[in-house]
Scaffold this motif. Structure first.
Motif, PDB file in Angstrom:
ATOM      1  N   ALA A 239      11.590 -33.213  70.103  1.00 56.23           N
ATOM      2  CA  ALA A 239      12.848 -32.652  69.588  1.00 56.23           C
ATOM      3  C   ALA A 239      12.756 -32.358  68.089  1.00 56.23           C
ATOM      4  CB  ALA A 239      13.996 -33.616  69.865  1.00 56.23           C
ATOM      5  N   GLY A 240      11.583 -32.595  67.496  1.00 53.79           N
ATOM      6  CA  GLY A 240      11.409 -32.344  66.070  1.00 53.79           C
ATOM      7  C   GLY A 240      11.941 -33.454  65.187  1.00 53.79           C
ATOM      8  N   LEU A 241      12.040 -34.676  65.739  1.00 51.92           N
ATOM      9  CA  LEU A 241      12.621 -35.806  65.013  1.00 51.92           C
ATOM     10  C   LEU A 241      11.602 -36.916  64.800  1.00 51.92           C
ATOM     11  CD1 LEU A 241      16.009 -35.985  66.926  1.00 51.92           C
ATOM     12  CD2 LEU A 241      15.540 -34.858  64.734  1.00 51.92           C
ATOM     13  N   ILE A 242      11.850 -37.704  63.760  1.00 52.89           N
ATOM     14  CA  ILE A 242      11.036 -38.866  63.453  1.00 52.89           C
ATOM     15  C   ILE A 242      11.986 -40.033  63.168  1.00 52.89           C
ATOM     16  CG2 ILE A 242      10.871 -38.287  60.990  1.00 52.89           C
ATOM     17  CD1 ILE A 242       7.965 -39.329  61.068  1.00 52.89           C
ATOM     18  N   PRO A 243      11.687 -41.250  63.685  1.00 52.49           N
ATOM     19  CA  PRO A 243      12.557 -42.387  63.372  1.00 52.49           C
ATOM     20  C   PRO A 243      12.390 -42.810  61.918  1.00 52.49           C
ATOM     21  CG  PRO A 243      10.714 -43.090  64.757  1.00 52.49           C
ATOM     22  CD  PRO A 243      10.608 -41.613  64.596  1.00 52.49           C
ATOM     23  N   ALA A 244      13.506 -43.181  61.309  1.00 52.48           N
ATOM     24  CA  ALA A 244      13.522 -43.656  59.927  1.00 52.48           C
ATOM     25  C   ALA A 244      14.207 -45.017  59.894  1.00 52.48           C
ATOM     26  CB  ALA A 244      14.242 -42.664  59.029  1.00 52.48           C
ATOM     27  N   ILE A 245      13.458 -46.020  59.517  1.00 54.82           N
ATOM     28  CA  ILE A 245      13.996 -47.372  59.376  1.00 54.82           C
ATOM     29  C   ILE A 245      14.415 -47.541  57.924  1.00 54.82           C
ATOM     30  CG2 ILE A 245      13.462 -49.831  59.516  1.00 54.82           C
ATOM     31  CD1 ILE A 245      11.273 -48.923  61.630  1.00 54.82           C
ATOM     32  N   THR A 246      15.635 -48.023  57.726  1.00 58.92           N
ATOM     33  CA  THR A 246      16.173 -48.140  56.376  1.00 58.92           C
ATOM     34  C   THR A 246      16.286 -49.608  55.997  1.00 58.92           C
ATOM     35  OG1 THR A 246      17.406 -46.116  56.777  1.00 58.92           O
ATOM     36  CG2 THR A 246      18.053 -47.419  54.868  1.00 58.92           C
ATOM     37  N   GLN A 247      15.759 -49.925  54.827  1.00 58.03           N
ATOM     38  CA  GLN A 247      15.693 -51.298  54.332  1.00 58.03           C
ATOM     39  C   GLN A 247      16.262 -51.317  52.918  1.00 58.03           C
ATOM     40  OE1 GLN A 247      11.606 -52.579  53.861  1.00 58.03           O
ATOM     41  NE2 GLN A 247      12.121 -54.671  54.370  1.00 58.03           N
ATOM     42  N   ASP A 248      17.001 -52.384  52.586  1.00 59.38           N
ATOM     43  CA  ASP A 248      17.538 -52.462  51.230  1.00 59.38           C
ATOM     44  C   ASP A 248      16.505 -53.077  50.284  1.00 59.38           C
ATOM     45  OD1 ASP A 248      17.736 -55.281  51.365  1.00 59.38           O
ATOM     46  OD2 ASP A 248      19.893 -55.264  51.688  1.00 59.38           O
ATOM     47  N   THR A 249      16.824 -53.079  49.010  1.00 63.64           N
ATOM     48  CA  THR A 249      15.879 -53.557  48.000  1.00 63.64           C
ATOM     49  C   THR A 249      15.594 -55.050  48.121  1.00 63.64           C
ATOM     50  OG1 THR A 249      17.713 -53.780  46.449  1.00 63.64           O
ATOM     51  CG2 THR A 249      16.433 -51.740  46.332  1.00 63.64           C
ATOM     52  N   GLY A 250      16.453 -55.774  48.826  1.00 64.61           N
ATOM     53  CA  GLY A 250      16.225 -57.206  49.059  1.00 64.61           C
ATOM     54  C   GLY A 250      15.373 -57.479  50.280  1.00 64.61           C
ATOM     55  N   GLY A 251      15.020 -56.441  51.036  1.00 67.88           N
ATOM     56  CA  GLY A 251      14.155 -56.602  52.203  1.00 67.88           C
ATOM     57  C   GLY A 251      14.879 -56.609  53.533  1.00 67.88           C
TER      58      GLY A 251
ATOM     59  N   VAL B  70       5.451 -43.792  54.676  1.00 72.28           N
ATOM     60  CA  VAL B  70       4.998 -43.232  55.947  1.00 72.28           C
ATOM     61  C   VAL B  70       4.097 -44.267  56.605  1.00 72.28           C
ATOM     62  CG1 VAL B  70       3.739 -41.332  57.020  1.00 72.28           C
ATOM     63  CG2 VAL B  70       5.054 -40.924  54.931  1.00 72.28           C
ATOM     64  N   ASP B  71       4.291 -44.530  57.902  1.00 73.85           N
ATOM     65  CA  ASP B  71       3.423 -45.501  58.580  1.00 73.85           C
ATOM     66  C   ASP B  71       2.047 -44.884  58.835  1.00 73.85           C
ATOM     67  OD1 ASP B  71       3.896 -43.899  60.882  1.00 73.85           O
ATOM     68  OD2 ASP B  71       3.877 -45.660  62.169  1.00 73.85           O
ATOM     69  N   CYS B  72       1.114 -45.723  59.270  1.00 70.33           N
ATOM     70  CA  CYS B  72      -0.287 -45.325  59.431  1.00 70.33           C
ATOM     71  C   CYS B  72      -0.483 -44.208  60.450  1.00 70.33           C
ATOM     72  CB  CYS B  72      -1.148 -46.531  59.794  1.00 70.33           C
ATOM     73  SG  CYS B  72      -0.609 -47.365  61.305  1.00 70.33           S
ATOM     74  N   ASP B  73       0.388 -44.101  61.448  1.00 74.23           N
ATOM     75  CA  ASP B  73       0.280 -43.041  62.452  1.00 74.23           C
ATOM     76  C   ASP B  73       1.056 -41.790  62.056  1.00 74.23           C
ATOM     77  OD1 ASP B  73      -1.308 -44.542  64.243  1.00 74.23           O
ATOM     78  OD2 ASP B  73       0.489 -45.559  65.006  1.00 74.23           O
ATOM     79  N   ARG B  74       1.788 -41.872  60.951  1.00 72.72           N
ATOM     80  CA  ARG B  74       2.602 -40.764  60.424  1.00 72.72           C
ATOM     81  C   ARG B  74       3.723 -40.363  61.381  1.00 72.72           C
ATOM     82  NH1 ARG B  74       0.561 -39.265  55.722  1.00 72.72           N
ATOM     83  NH2 ARG B  74       1.795 -37.367  55.552  1.00 72.72           N
ATOM     84  N   ASP B  75       4.158 -41.318  62.253  1.00 73.93           N
ATOM     85  CA  ASP B  75       5.220 -41.007  63.211  1.00 73.93           C
ATOM     86  C   ASP B  75       6.469 -41.867  63.025  1.00 73.93           C
ATOM     87  OD1 ASP B  75       4.276 -43.436  64.189  1.00 73.93           O
ATOM     88  OD2 ASP B  75       3.856 -42.675  66.196  1.00 73.93           O
ATOM     89  N   CYS B  76       6.585 -42.513  61.865  1.00 78.71           N
ATOM     90  CA  CYS B  76       7.753 -43.331  61.555  1.00 78.71           C
ATOM     91  C   CYS B  76       7.858 -43.448  60.036  1.00 78.71           C
ATOM     92  CB  CYS B  76       7.611 -44.714  62.188  1.00 78.71           C
ATOM     93  SG  CYS B  76       9.082 -45.745  62.033  1.00 78.71           S
ATOM     94  N   LEU B  77       9.087 -43.465  59.546  1.00 76.25           N
ATOM     95  CA  LEU B  77       9.329 -43.598  58.108  1.00 76.25           C
ATOM     96  C   LEU B  77      10.035 -44.910  57.805  1.00 76.25           C
ATOM     97  CD1 LEU B  77      10.723 -40.019  57.391  1.00 76.25           C
ATOM     98  CD2 LEU B  77       8.406 -40.867  56.934  1.00 76.25           C
ATOM     99  N   LEU B  78       9.767 -45.438  56.630  1.00 74.65           N
ATOM    100  CA  LEU B  78      10.491 -46.575  56.086  1.00 74.65           C
ATOM    101  C   LEU B  78      11.149 -46.085  54.809  1.00 74.65           C
ATOM    102  CD1 LEU B  78      11.226 -49.608  56.037  1.00 74.65           C
ATOM    103  CD2 LEU B  78       9.120 -49.968  54.732  1.00 74.65           C
ATOM    104  N   LEU B  79      12.466 -46.192  54.753  1.00 76.57           N
ATOM    105  CA  LEU B  79      13.222 -45.773  53.578  1.00 76.57           C
ATOM    106  C   LEU B  79      13.710 -47.014  52.845  1.00 76.57           C
ATOM    107  CD1 LEU B  79      15.441 -43.027  55.249  1.00 76.57           C
ATOM    108  CD2 LEU B  79      13.160 -42.772  54.251  1.00 76.57           C
TER     109      LEU B  79
END
Length: 119
Positions: free
Chosen positions: A13-25, A75-84
């Protein structure tokens, strides 16, 4: 090396999951981004997701005021997930909780481990 959003591995669908984390972890939420949302986030510093239900861009905090300011995108090692990594203003979850991950499974039971924020 310059980053190109097209270098990521998006789903059918042209989408990638993005996991969002705050500055405290703390992990706040998971949402979806497309290449344009990635580019908009990087350009503006305001986290922009793709709403699958509305089929539209969703700038976090645009209506609620609970803004996410991007500190770093990874970007994760497989380039299929993001961490923000973000600076979160107010709750991240639409239920008025700091995190969307407020339910634990303990001994086969669902247990709410985080109350809604006061206010």
């Amino acid at each position: 090396m310059a980053f190109d959003p097209a270098s990521l591995k998006y789903d059918a669908a042209g989408l990638i999951p993005a996991i969002t984390q705050d500055t405290g972890g703390a992990v706040l939420m998971m949402a979806w981004m497309n290449a344009d949302a990635v580019a908009r986030t990087l350009d503006s510093g305001r986290v922009t997701y793709w709403s699958r239900s509305r089929q539209a861009f969703w700038v976090k905090g645009e209506s609620s005021g609970h803004v996410q300011r991007l500190i770093e995108m990874r970007v994760d090692c497989d380039r299929d997930c993001l961490l923000l990594l973000v600076e979160q203003e107010g709750p991240a979850c639409h239920t008025n909780r700091r995190s969307c991950f407020y339910t634990a499974i303990r001994d086969g039971e669902e247990v709410e481990i985080m109350a809604p924020l006061a206010g």
